[in-house]
Design an enzyme around this catalytic site. Structure first.
Site, PDB file in Angstrom:
ATOM      1  N   GLU A 285       9.145  27.155  44.052  1.00 19.51           N
ATOM      2  CA  GLU A 285      10.047  27.881  44.936  1.00 19.51           C
ATOM      3  C   GLU A 285       9.187  28.900  45.684  1.00 19.51           C
ATOM      4  OE1 GLU A 285      13.277  29.939  43.009  1.00 19.51           O
ATOM      5  OE2 GLU A 285      14.006  30.693  44.930  1.00 19.51           O
TER       6      GLU A 285
ATOM      7  N   ARG B 176       6.327  25.825  28.547  1.00 20.54           N
ATOM      8  CA  ARG B 176       5.730  26.763  29.496  1.00 20.54           C
ATOM      9  C   ARG B 176       4.462  27.337  28.924  1.00 20.54           C
ATOM     10  NH1 ARG B 176       9.350  28.540  33.134  1.00 20.54           N
ATOM     11  NH2 ARG B 176       8.387  30.314  34.149  1.00 20.54           N
TER      12      ARG B 176
ATOM     13  N   LYS C  66       7.081  35.362  38.102  1.00 20.40           N
ATOM     14  CA  LYS C  66       6.951  35.805  39.480  1.00 20.40           C
ATOM     15  C   LYS C  66       7.710  37.111  39.711  1.00 20.40           C
ATOM     16  CE  LYS C  66       7.705  31.666  41.197  1.00 20.40           C
ATOM     17  NZ  LYS C  66       8.225  30.658  42.108  1.00 20.40           N
TER      18      LYS C  66
HETATM   19  P1  ATP Z   1       8.666  32.053  37.350  1.00 20.32           P
HETATM   20  O1  ATP Z   1       9.679  32.198  36.276  1.00 20.32           O
HETATM   21  O2  ATP Z   1       7.337  32.599  37.007  1.00 20.32           O
HETATM   22  O3  ATP Z   1       9.162  32.538  38.660  1.00 20.32           O
HETATM   23  P2  ATP Z   1       9.440  29.445  38.080  1.00 20.32           P
HETATM   24  O4  ATP Z   1       9.561  28.331  37.093  1.00 20.32           O
HETATM   25  O5  ATP Z   1      10.679  30.064  38.551  1.00 20.32           O
HETATM   26  O6  ATP Z   1       8.426  30.494  37.490  1.00 20.32           O
HETATM   27  P3  ATP Z   1       8.824  27.727  40.265  1.00 20.32           P
HETATM   28  O7  ATP Z   1       8.250  28.063  41.586  1.00 20.32           O
HETATM   29  O8  ATP Z   1      10.203  27.245  40.218  1.00 20.32           O
HETATM   30  O9  ATP Z   1       8.617  29.019  39.338  1.00 20.32           O
HETATM   31  O10 ATP Z   1       7.859  26.722  39.496  1.00 20.32           O
HETATM   32  C1  ATP Z   1       7.334  25.533  40.000  1.00 20.32           C
HETATM   33  C2  ATP Z   1       6.973  24.663  38.837  1.00 20.32           C
HETATM   34  O11 ATP Z   1       6.033  25.308  37.988  1.00 20.32           O
HETATM   35  C3  ATP Z   1       8.195  24.347  38.002  1.00 20.32           C
HETATM   36  O12 ATP Z   1       8.214  22.971  37.713  1.00 20.32           O
HETATM   37  C4  ATP Z   1       8.009  25.188  36.772  1.00 20.32           C
HETATM   38  O13 ATP Z   1       8.593  24.600  35.661  1.00 20.32           O
HETATM   39  C5  ATP Z   1       6.484  25.275  36.655  1.00 20.32           C
HETATM   40  N1  ATP Z   1       6.102  26.484  35.936  1.00 20.32           N
HETATM   41  C6  ATP Z   1       6.419  27.761  36.228  1.00 20.32           C
HETATM   42  N2  ATP Z   1       5.941  28.617  35.312  1.00 20.32           N
HETATM   43  C7  ATP Z   1       5.286  27.877  34.401  1.00 20.32           C
HETATM   44  C8  ATP Z   1       4.573  28.162  33.198  1.00 20.32           C
HETATM   45  N3  ATP Z   1       4.438  29.418  32.742  1.00 20.32           N
HETATM   46  N4  ATP Z   1       4.019  27.134  32.520  1.00 20.32           N
HETATM   47  C9  ATP Z   1       4.133  25.886  32.973  1.00 20.32           C
HETATM   48  N5  ATP Z   1       4.792  25.537  34.084  1.00 20.32           N
HETATM   49  C10 ATP Z   1       5.380  26.508  34.799  1.00 20.32           C
HETATM   50 MG    MG Z   2      12.095  27.639  39.521  1.00 23.49          MG
HETATM   51 MG    MG Z   3      11.605  31.945  38.917  1.00 24.03          MG
END
Ligand code: ATP
Ligand code: MG
Ligand code: MG
Length: 549
Positions: free
Chosen positions: A33, A261, A271
């Site tokens: 995102e 994760r 983020k």
């Molecule tokens: P955050 O909670 O840090 O904002 P997010 O999952 O909301 O992370 P996205 O931009 O939606 O961020 O993530 C893109 C991809 O990266 C998704 O498939 C997500 O599952 C993966 N991802 C995000 N954080 C991690 C992590 N700590 N370990 C492994 N994969 C991750």
């Molecule tokens: Mg996400």
């Molecule tokens: Mg997020």
């Protein structure tokens, strides 16, 4: 090239292929995102998704999951692409935006309504939450649940046309209010939001929810394996329900697989929190070298190889765990040990005068850039030098093998010197050390083989450069306590700046990003703040490895 150990995801894919599924090939996606910069957790997801496609000679899409315009921005879209490329992966012509599917997604929602599987609900967000109930009580049906298809179609079209204010109505999937899985209790799939979108502008005032947009974007792109993190496990029935309800074939439609994760000790990994650090000016930006963002690691001096190696070594698991940050440091150290040229730099200089060395002489000593390498450089040697303050002790214990009054040390790539005098100012502070050198003790000389316990790094006082060196420590003092505001756990000493470090002149024309091993100190990288006459180095990592395998 990425090494690929097998993991449980690959076992699932192997099974699918055996059953004759996905005959067209394996197809994954990385779906960030664009609401912030990528962090090291995303690197894991990137390695898994692009790596899996590589392993099966399949495809991997880069898809911007831009269905929630409130926090999204093109700055993030650009940084994400830069970071994925830097990690060593390419999507070629496979860059997509979920927002490109808004028309199709709207069509899918209409189809659900037509099939009696979605309805417009007028409850407020709070009421919906209450009606959906908790784990211990079943949900309650919305009074709007049994609207006719016609009424729903009209209302949904009105929602789209901007007839209603934000928050007044939503579209919900009609599934099962008594399901033990709360996700399945008529989830919201569209909401009204009169917000400008960075790509679609003001065309839309309704936006699909993640749980609706994601499976359908996967299906539109012919994704076969939709790899995501564990918190989406409870959403998988909804993922499948939507694909099923919209008639996607089980043999080809995407399958969601969850993995754990990445969490790392002493590391903020969300983020939202990283944004808080940037906006609160606790760091200099998303690419502050202390940030666990990919751009932060890049600026700090990490190599893409070291991050990929780390992602490979931590593996892919089905339960959450915490990885020791020492392991990440181990990976970069191993890579830089192979790659980084050695140079000499003195962080806290102490002047040494070689009293028996000719006043205006400067000789160039041959120095190897790496152990057992044929690459060499020359380091200037002059009457006045700098050594590290901590390499001299006036009242030294017996086991102190560095410089002390009357003692001898070898200067790396140079001569053996002997301390004859300690010069102090009126206040009693040491201002310089006087030494004599043994002219025959350099490589090739008669006394070159003399056994001396200590070898020190040094630089010529006349012929050195001055640099600022930034030493970093962890941003978080201890492991994040979820009960406590993480800002309260910030390490106040995560950045220590040292000015007036002295470094050998061979680094003078090196580009920003060049990495070195400073002998006996660690690995350092030229920072982007470097300007003409202002050299800035980041310490990437120290030499001592605390990672126990
Ligand atoms: P955050 O909670 O840090 O904002 P997010 O999952 O909301 O992370 P996205 O931009 O939606 O961020 O993530 C893109 C991809 O990266 C998704 O498939 C997500 O599952 C993966 N991802 C995000 N954080 C991690 C992590 N700590 N370990 C492994 N994969 C991750
Ligand atoms: Mg996400
Ligand atoms: Mg997020």
């Amino acid at each position: 090239n990425v090494k690929l150990l097998s993991n449980f995801i690959h076992n699932i894919i192997d099974e699918d292929l055996k059953e004759g599924k996905y005959a067209e090939g394996i197809h994954t996606r990385f779906p960030p995102e664009p609401n912030g910069y990528l962090h090291i957790g995303h690197a894991k997801s990137i390695c898994i998704n692009f790596g899996t496609a590589q392993k099966y000679s399949g495809l991997c899409n880069l898809r911007f999951d831009d269905t929630n315009p409130t926090k999204e921005d093109v700055e993030y879209v650009d940084s994400i692409q830069e970071d994925v490329k830097w990690l060593g992966f390419t999507w070629q012509d496979r860059k997509f935006y979920a927002s490109d599917y808004f028309d199709q997604l709207y069509g899918f929602a209409v189809k659900l309504i037509e099939n009696g599987k979605a309805y417009v609900c007028d409850l407020t967000a709070d009421e919906i939450r209450q009606y959906r109930g908790t784990l211990t009580e079943t949900g309650k049906e919305s009074p709007y649940r049994n609207r006719t298809v016609e009424e729903n179609l009209t209302l949904f079209a009105q929602m789209k046309n901007g007839d209603f204010a934000d928050g007044t109505r939503v579209l919900r999937a009609k599934i099962d209010m008594s399901s033990p899985n709360i996700t399945m209790r008529d989830p919201v799939i569209y909401r009204i939001a009169h917000i400008h979108h960075h790509r679609t502008g003001d065309k839309w005032c309704i936006y699909p929810m993640y749980d609706f947009a994601h499976p359908l974007s996967d299906a539109i792109e012919n994704i076969t394996h939709s790899i995501c993190t564990l918190e989406f496990e409870e959403h998988r029935p909804l993922y499948n329900w939507l694909l099923e309800s919209l008639g996607f074939d089980i043999m080809t439609r995407p399958k969601q697989i969850e993995f754990a994760r990445l969490n790392i000790t002493n590391t903020v990994m969300s983020k939202r929190k990283l944004r808080q650090l940037v906006e609160g000016k606790y760091v200099s930006g998303w690419d502050d070298p202390r940030m666990p963002t990919i751009s932060g690691f890049r600026r700090r001096g990490y190599t893409p190889e070291s991050i990929r190696d780390f992602c490979e070594q931590i593996g892919v698991a089905k339960s959450n765990s915490l990885v020791d940050v020492a392991m990440l440091e181990h990976c970069v150290r191993e890579d830089l040990n192979e790659k980084a040229d050695r140079v000499m730099a003195v962080l806290k200089p102490l002047k040494v005068v070689i009293t028996n060395y000719p006043d205006d002489q400067c000789e160039y000593l041959l120095a190897d850039n790496q152990p057992n390498s044929d690459n060499h450089r020359y380091v200037p040697f002059t009457k006045e030098l700098y050594i590290e303050q901590t390499d001299f002790m006036e009242e030294a214990p017996k086991k102190f093998f560095r410089l002390k009054p009357g003692g001898e040390v070898r200067l790396k790539h140079g001569y053996i010197i002997k301390c004859t005098d300690v010069i102090k100012d009126d206040a009693g502070n040491i201002t310089e050390i006087h030494c004599t050198y043994d002219p025959d003790s350099k490589t090739g000389g008669a006394t070159a083989g003399r056994k001396i316990k200590g070898t020190l790094h040094w630089v010529s006082a006349q012929e050195c450069l001055t640099a600022q060196v930034r030493l970093y420590d962890y941003l978080l003092r201890e492991d994040e306590d979820p009960e406590k505001d993480f800002i309260a756990n910030l390490n106040p000493n995560s950045l220590i700046t040292i000015d007036d470090c002295k470094i050998e002149p061979s680094v003078a024309w090196a580009a920003v990003g060049t990495k070195y091993q400073f002998l006996r100190q660690g690995y350092f990288c030229i920072d982007k703040d470097t300007q003409k006459d202002h050299l800035v180095f980041n310490r990437i990592v120290g030499l001592r490895d605390s990672w126990a395998k």
